[in-house]
Write an enzyme that holds these catalytic residues in place. Structure first.
Site, mmCIF file in Angstrom:
data_model
loop_
_atom_site.group_PDB
_atom_site.id
_atom_site.type_symbol
_atom_site.label_atom_id
_atom_site.label_comp_id
_atom_site.label_asym_id
_atom_site.label_seq_id
_atom_site.Cartn_x
_atom_site.Cartn_y
_atom_site.Cartn_z
ATOM 1 N N GLN A 128 -1.734 15.125 5.548
ATOM 2 C CA GLN A 128 -1.163 14.197 4.567
ATOM 3 C C GLN A 128 -0.451 13.049 5.274
ATOM 4 O O GLN A 128 0.508 13.279 6.013
ATOM 5 C CB GLN A 128 -0.187 14.943 3.655
ATOM 6 C CG GLN A 128 0.498 14.091 2.616
ATOM 7 C CD GLN A 128 1.410 14.927 1.715
ATOM 8 O OE1 GLN A 128 1.637 16.106 1.962
ATOM 9 N NE2 GLN A 128 1.931 14.321 0.678
ATOM 10 N N GLU A 246 2.166 19.348 -5.166
ATOM 11 C CA GLU A 246 2.821 19.807 -3.944
ATOM 12 C C GLU A 246 4.106 20.560 -4.266
ATOM 13 O O GLU A 246 4.428 21.568 -3.630
ATOM 14 C CB GLU A 246 3.129 18.619 -3.036
ATOM 15 C CG GLU A 246 3.807 19.019 -1.735
ATOM 16 C CD GLU A 246 4.025 17.863 -0.791
ATOM 17 O OE1 GLU A 246 4.396 18.104 0.369
ATOM 18 O OE2 GLU A 246 3.834 16.701 -1.209
#
Length: 379
Positions: A128, A246
């Site tokens: 990420q 997330e």
């Protein structure tokens, strides 16, 4: 939790337990018990993911049309908790639970066909690219720039605290594609192949002494224009959608309870009355959190986003992670003064040190409180 299960749900739980007894090896259990970073190393997580893939259970959060299980929310909760309690490795979530929902919601059919099967199989390992040296909690101030050049983008900048970038072959990243009055409006969401010229991945060693995160430098990195997800300059919308997954779909309670058991196992002999009280207090906090988590995540359809309540889950889970790790060190007593590499004591001490970052990564505690306050103000 058994009080909540009917006969069919108990049958499903027993099926999961039987599968874990048959396919979860001692090597995988031991590897997970010794994991000191945020995620297990790929040799553990991918080995377990492939076993789950054979069974058809690798993607319990995905819709069935993309290869998901079709489980009810409660079945998914049962599965995740049984895996955690059995000591199964955590399936690496960056591809499976973060970028995959964005691809399903905003990606083109071609992008879905190109990347989702490789995420499911484990052929692609993602990282990420959000935070930067000058853009952490204030993510909208990011400066990594992507300049359009015909059918491609040229990217220059760097990304910080990039977990498992040294293992990954792909990165999803936020990049600046326009200068606008509101900085959020000039951000785009792109996919970068890390195995190409111009990508330099440098390790950052954590306070616990392990290599989990990195700084990634991008110098004249060229990507195809069709690696843009959704529309140019709309990346902030996609990033907020991703962050809900997330922070709010990880089902933390089972893993936290497994960490508590690991801490208890380090005791030399029966716990004292003081230690019993400490353990009981944490166990009760976990009971409350588990019921809250079930009430939120247990109502989500597969592929569904939890919304702003994800910040409540993330904030509470982060603080409980720190509480459990503090308990582990407290139970060690004088044994916590020394560190013998590879020992149970060393694992608990390293976990305690690394858990200091739990209220920072994925959105700092202060950011989560701001999101919660804003959501309450809109009610």
């Amino acid at each position: 939790m058994d009080l909540l299960l009917d006969a069919e749900q108990r049958r499903f739980r027993d099926e999961v337990r039987t599968f874990l007894d048959e396919r979860l090896t001692d090597e995988l259990r031991d590897g997970q018990s010794r994991t000191i970073g945020v995620y297990p190393e790929p040799d553990l997580s991918l080995a377990w993911q492939r076993i789950l893939l054979e069974k058809g259970w690798a993607a319990p959060t995905w819709p069935t049309k993309f290869g998901g299980t079709g489980w009810s929310p409660l079945e998914r909760f049962i599965f995740e908790n049984e895996c955690a309690q059995a000591g199964a490795p955590l399936v690496y979530p960056i591809g499976m639970r973060l970028v995959a929902p964005v691809l399903m919601e905003f990606g083109s059919p071609e992008q879905q066909q190109r990347w989702l099967p490789q995420i499911l199989s484990g052929e692609d390992y993602w990282c990420q690219g959000f935070s930067e040296p000058g853009a952490g909690s204030d993510l909208a101030s990011l400066r990594t720039r992507a300049t359009r050049e015909g059918d491609s983008y040229r990217i220059n900048g760097s990304k910080m605290w990039t977990t498992h970038a040294h293992h990954a072959n792909r990165m999803f990243a936020l990049v600046r594609t326009a200068e606008t009055e509101r900085p959020q409006q000039g951000i785009s969401f792109v996919v970068i192949d890390l195995h190409q010229p111009g990508v330099d991945i440098r390790p950052i060693i954590s306070i616990g002494g392990d290599h989990d995160v990195n700084q990634v430098f991008l110098t004249d990195v060229v990507i195809p224009a069709d690696n843009l997800i959704g529309e140019e300059n709309h990346g902030w919308t996609y990033a907020k959608y991703l962050l809900e997954f997330e922070r709010g779909t990880g089902l933390f309670s089972g893993r936290l309870r497994a960490s508590l058991r690991r801490a208890e196992a380090a005791l030399n002999g029966p716990p004292s009355a003081h230690q019993q009280r400490l353990i009981a207090e944490v166990a009760m906090e976990l009971d409350v959190f588990e019921m809250f988590e079930l009430s939120v995540v247990g109502t989500l359809p597969n592929g569904g986003a939890p919304g702003p309540v994800s910040s409540v889950l993330k904030l509470r889970a982060s603080r409980l992670k720190q509480t459990v790790s503090q308990l582990g060190v407290a139970l060690l007593g004088a044994d916590g003064v020394r560190r013998v590499p590879g020992s149970t004591e060393d694992v608990l001490i390293t976990d305690y040190l690394n858990a200091r970052a739990a209220t920072i990564f994925g959105g700092a505690a202060e950011v989560q409180l701001g999101i919660i306050a804003k959501a309450l103000g809109e009610l």
